[in-house]
Design an enzyme around this catalytic site. Structure first.
Site, PDB file in Angstrom:
ATOM      1  N   SER A 188       0.861  -1.179   0.000  1.00 30.96           N
ATOM      2  CA  SER A 188       0.000   0.000   0.000  1.00 30.96           C
ATOM      3  C   SER A 188       0.895   1.227   0.000  1.00 30.96           C
ATOM      4  CB  SER A 188      -0.874   0.004   1.256  1.00 30.96           C
ATOM      5  OG  SER A 188      -1.388   1.299   1.509  1.00 30.96           O
ATOM      6  N   HIS A 189       0.324   2.399  -0.223  1.00 33.17           N
ATOM      7  CA  HIS A 189       1.084   3.647  -0.087  1.00 33.17           C
ATOM      8  C   HIS A 189       1.326   3.997   1.373  1.00 33.17           C
ATOM      9  CE1 HIS A 189       0.628   4.086  -4.286  1.00 33.17           C
ATOM     10  NE2 HIS A 189       1.222   5.251  -4.279  1.00 33.17           N
ATOM     11  N   SER A 190       0.694   3.253   2.285  1.00 30.97           N
ATOM     12  CA  SER A 190       0.806   3.568   3.710  1.00 30.97           C
ATOM     13  C   SER A 190       1.321   2.348   4.470  1.00 30.97           C
ATOM     14  CB  SER A 190      -0.577   3.972   4.242  1.00 30.97           C
ATOM     15  OG  SER A 190      -0.641   3.799   5.638  1.00 30.97           O
TER      16      SER A 190
END
Lengths: 133, 133
Positions: free
Chosen positions: A10-12
């Site tokens: 994920s981007h996080s």
């Protein structure tokens, strides 16, 4: 050789760390999960070298399924796959499915089978309904 | 009255906190996002009272969209909706879509419109392809 490895991109980092924790709560140590969210230094984004490390951590797995949250996570995963050796490359599949629900369903299914088609068929069903828990 | 409020309900507070952070990075302060993951004390699970607090925090919104990760998050969200007053109840929609990708796409769309049908139509497209970023 162990079964199926699941890589979360994920981007996080918070999302992939939380998701890994959630899945391990359900599956115990039966499934190999790697959290590869965010950049190398934990910021929002994605990182091919970080994903590559996760791929290498799953090198003993028979197959590796990669779950991504959006477009550039997919691109970083593709880059990471290009960077590992061909034996590892052949094990990798970037899954067409939602990261949280898809990785959850795949991990539950990976406890009972290492047949990737059967696992992906469960992920495909998410297009019809949400997973139960 | 502000536009659309987005409520995130996962079994993991890390997932909803990370997702809120990711969405706010993209949308700035233009969209109201509430993280309502985990139990009241931050464990894995879901909590109707916690979701109810998030619904009340969005009481000034014209409409409220709730994104859940799996079955019991949906049940807790339904219970929370039952517990708030009828005016607030009427604003609430539990969205049939993946939590990370769905809430992301809905939030981006909510920056340009408060028309819920138009927002949900973008979420529906996720059944065909992953969001770009």
């Amino acid at each position: 050789m162990s079964g199926v490895g699941i890589i979360l991109v994920s981007h996080s980092k918070k999302i992939t760390d939380g998701l890994k924790e959630l899945i391990l709560e359900m599956t115990g140590d039966n499934v190999i999960i790697e959290s590869a969210g965010g950049t190398d230094d934990g910021r929002l984004g994605s990182s091919a070298p970080l994903i590559m490390e996760s791929l290498e951590a799953c090198s003993e797995c028979k197959r590796i399924l990669i779950f991504c949250d959006m477009g550039s996570s997919i691109l970083s995963s593709e880059t990471a796959i290009d960077l590992v050796d061909s034996e590892l490359q052949e094990k990798c599949t970037i899954v067409d499915g939602p990261i949280v629900e898809g990785a959850f369903v795949a991990s539950v299914q990976a406890q009972i089978t290492d047949d990737v088609d059967s696992i992906l068929s469960e992920v495909e069903k998410l297009k019809e309904s949400a997973p139960t828990l």
